[in-house]
Design a protein around this motif. Structure first.
Motif, short mmCIF file in Angstrom:
data_model
loop_
_atom_site.label_atom_id
_atom_site.label_comp_id
_atom_site.label_asym_id
_atom_site.label_seq_id
_atom_site.Cartn_x
_atom_site.Cartn_y
_atom_site.Cartn_z
N LEU A 114 0.82 -1.20 0.00
CA LEU A 114 0.00 0.00 0.00
C LEU A 114 0.86 1.26 0.00
CD1 LEU A 114 -2.67 -0.96 2.70
CD2 LEU A 114 -2.85 -1.18 0.22
N TYR A 143 1.74 4.76 1.71
CA TYR A 143 1.66 5.17 3.10
C TYR A 143 1.58 6.69 3.22
CZ TYR A 143 3.53 0.44 3.68
OH TYR A 143 3.73 -0.90 3.62
N CYS A 175 2.55 -2.98 4.96
CA CYS A 175 1.14 -3.32 4.77
C CYS A 175 0.84 -3.45 3.29
CB CYS A 175 0.22 -2.27 5.38
SG CYS A 175 0.56 -1.87 7.10
N THR A 209 -1.89 -5.78 0.16
CA THR A 209 -2.89 -6.80 -0.13
C THR A 209 -2.21 -7.98 -0.79
OG1 THR A 209 -3.43 -5.85 -2.30
CG2 THR A 209 -4.70 -5.08 -0.40
N VAL A 222 -5.84 -8.06 3.48
CA VAL A 222 -4.85 -7.04 3.82
C VAL A 222 -3.90 -7.63 4.84
CG1 VAL A 222 -4.48 -4.81 4.96
CG2 VAL A 222 -6.34 -5.07 3.31
N ALA A 282 -4.08 3.34 7.76
CA ALA A 282 -4.30 3.27 6.31
C ALA A 282 -4.66 1.86 5.87
CB ALA A 282 -3.06 3.76 5.57
N ALA A 283 -4.03 0.86 6.47
CA ALA A 283 -4.30 -0.54 6.09
C ALA A 283 -5.72 -0.95 6.45
CB ALA A 283 -3.29 -1.45 6.78
N HIS A 289 -8.20 0.76 4.13
CA HIS A 289 -8.21 0.10 2.83
C HIS A 289 -9.03 -1.19 2.88
CE1 HIS A 289 -6.44 -0.83 -1.17
NE2 HIS A 289 -6.55 -2.08 -0.77
N VAL A 331 -12.76 -0.25 2.80
CA VAL A 331 -13.21 0.24 1.48
C VAL A 331 -13.37 -0.91 0.51
CG1 VAL A 331 -12.52 1.60 -0.52
CG2 VAL A 331 -12.28 2.56 1.78
N HIS A 332 -12.45 -1.86 0.55
CA HIS A 332 -12.43 -2.95 -0.42
C HIS A 332 -13.02 -4.26 0.11
CE1 HIS A 332 -10.07 -0.63 -3.35
NE2 HIS A 332 -9.43 -0.14 -2.30
N THR A 369 -13.56 -1.94 11.76
CA THR A 369 -13.49 -3.08 10.85
C THR A 369 -14.41 -4.20 11.32
OG1 THR A 369 -11.21 -2.47 10.32
CG2 THR A 369 -11.89 -4.71 9.75
#
Length: 455
Positions: free
Chosen positions: A23, A25, A60, A62, A71, A94-95, A98, A101-102, A137
């Motif tokens: 990812l 950063y 970090c 995917t 992730v 940030a991880a 992400h 979102v995904h 999460t």
């Protein structure tokens, strides 16, 4: 990993070839010696970067693990002991964002000594950031499967490790809140190991490094397949004929050769993985089996009593399983088979009543469909706590009762010769349970409610 592999080596060990994508950063400007102006911190940071090839203590990205994208949050212990500072917190935040979102599960691969001393309280508060991201999460219905490596101590264990839904541990790893330099001098080092955490119910299983990709891939596959359809009741494995009397039903349910939970799970599920422990210091491997498995291409969560008296840790583990399955949208199968809750003094000290109450609550609150099959003894509230209201079934080898007939006779001050008659009056047979509306039907027998009324 037992030899403290680098973060990049960990990625190579776990990720399907060619699937890892790191990812981007956030960038954070900092004073030469960090936010506290700690003398020599900047130089130590530079040396760590030169030695490891990394710019921070975590990478970090995917990747696919056994075919399931996730992730990965991989700690580099060689970078200042894998410690958490402000920049580490930036990357972790940030991880997790992400992942949400995904719609991806998160896999923290933890190897850390805790918060970074040279950043003081600003480092420690990164644990709050991590806890917040983990909670968001979790609320999004995404799984978190942690792998705790050597060492996993301090706040890293108390958030990313122990706070995950599933915790896998590498054999021999140092795992515990207190690191080796801060624990009491006379402390038993064996208490701060992966093995000790599994035994105490704080981690689910030990996994050898060479088995980790396959095991983690299986977990990720099972935890990322939601379904809204209830689980069908498994077919009965024992006798097909119905017991003639209440006492006969009790004898058959207590017969040593009757099929037990493990046999039902093996026959119904093509594969399964187990969770262990109530996260409160207890396990009940002899009384309750919990985990996730596969039935006809679907993931099924299961909580199954084994025929023994269920201990408080067993009820708490089942409640943990049901809440996790509910959050992930996975249907649940429960198997009832217990003479009742453990009622010895130690069970009371361990909070038997509170544990049973919590399981009743978890079942009542669950939005995911629950299916129950009574496969043996259904002894009182200790059995009913695991039963799905409105979707409970029975086998011909089972009974369900407000209390065991012998105990009912004792409470009512009946002589021993009246126990058999008491069993009949309690109406504990599978056929009785259908007529009373307690169960929907008898698996493997032509007895149903509504669809096929009993004569």
């Amino acid at each position: 990993m037992a030899d403290r592999l680098s973060a990049r080596e960990v990625v190579a060990l776990l990720a399907d070839p060619g699937t890892f994508s790191e990812l981007s950063y956030p960038s954070r400007e900092s004073a030469p010696d960090g936010p506290l102006g700690w003398p020599g911190y900047g130089a130590a940071h530079a040396r760590a970067a030169e030695r490891t090839g990394e710019r921070e203590s975590v990478i970090c990205g995917t990747a696919c693990v056994g075919g399931t994208r996730a992730v990965l949050v991989v700690f580099e212990f060689g970078f200042l002991g894998g410690s958490l500072g402000e920049r580490t917190g930036d990357r972790l935040e940030a991880a997790y964002a992400h992942a949400r979102v995904h719609r991806l599960p998160v896999v923290p691969l933890v190897a850390t000594g805790g918060s970074r001393m040279q950043e003081g309280m600003l480092a420690l508060t990164q644990l709050q950031r991590v806890a917040c991201e983990s909670a968001l999460t979790r609320r999004a219905g995404l799984a978190q499967v942690a792998v705790v490596r050597d060492p996993t101590t301090g706040g890293g264990w108390a958030t990313l490790g122990a706070g995950a839904d599933i915790v896998l541990a590498l054999p021999g790893a140092q795992v515990g809140f207190a690191g080796s330099r801060v624990r009491p001098a006379d402390a038993d080092p064996a208490a701060y190991t992966a093995e000790a955490q599994v035994a105490a119910g704080a981690a689910d299983a030990l996994v050898r490094p060479e088995e980790l990709r396959e095991t983690l891939g299986r977990w990720l596959r099972l935890l990322t397949r939601p379904s809204t359809a209830p689980v069908p009741p498994p077919p009965a494995l024992g006798r097909a004929d119905l017991p003639a009397t209440g006492r006969d039903a009790v004898r058959r349910a207590r017969a040593p050769g009757r099929p037990r939970a493990a046999a039902y799970l093996d026959a119904f599920l093509t594969s399964r993985v187990s969770i262990s422990g109530d996260r409160c210091g207890g396990t009940d491997p002899d009384g309750m089996l919990c985990g996730f498995g596969e039935h006809e291409g679907r993931t099924v969560a299961y909580a199954a009593q084994t025929g023994a008296a269920t201990r408080p840790a067993g009820y708490r583990t089942a409640a943990r399983l049901i809440r996790l399955a509910d959050r992930l949208g996975i249907p649940v199968l429960t198997l009832v088979d217990t003479p009742g809750a453990a009622n010895d003094a130690e069970a009371e000290r361990q909070g038997a009543g509170a544990a049973i109450a919590d399981l009743f609550t978890a079942v009542a609150e669950a939005r995911t469909p629950l299916t129950t099959l009574v496969i043996g003894e259904g002894g009182s509230g200790g059995a009913l706590a695991l039963a799905a209201p409105g979707n409970t079934w029975a086998t011909p080898d089972s009974y369900f009762s407000v209390i065991a007939p012998e105990l009912a006779a004792a409470i009512l001050k009946r002589p021993a010769e009246e126990v058999e008659g008491t069993a009949d009056r309690l109406r504990v047979r599978p056929r009785d349970l259908v007529e009373l509306g307690v169960v929907r039907g008898v698996a493997g027998a032509a007895v149903r409610t509504e669809e096929q009324p009993v004569d």
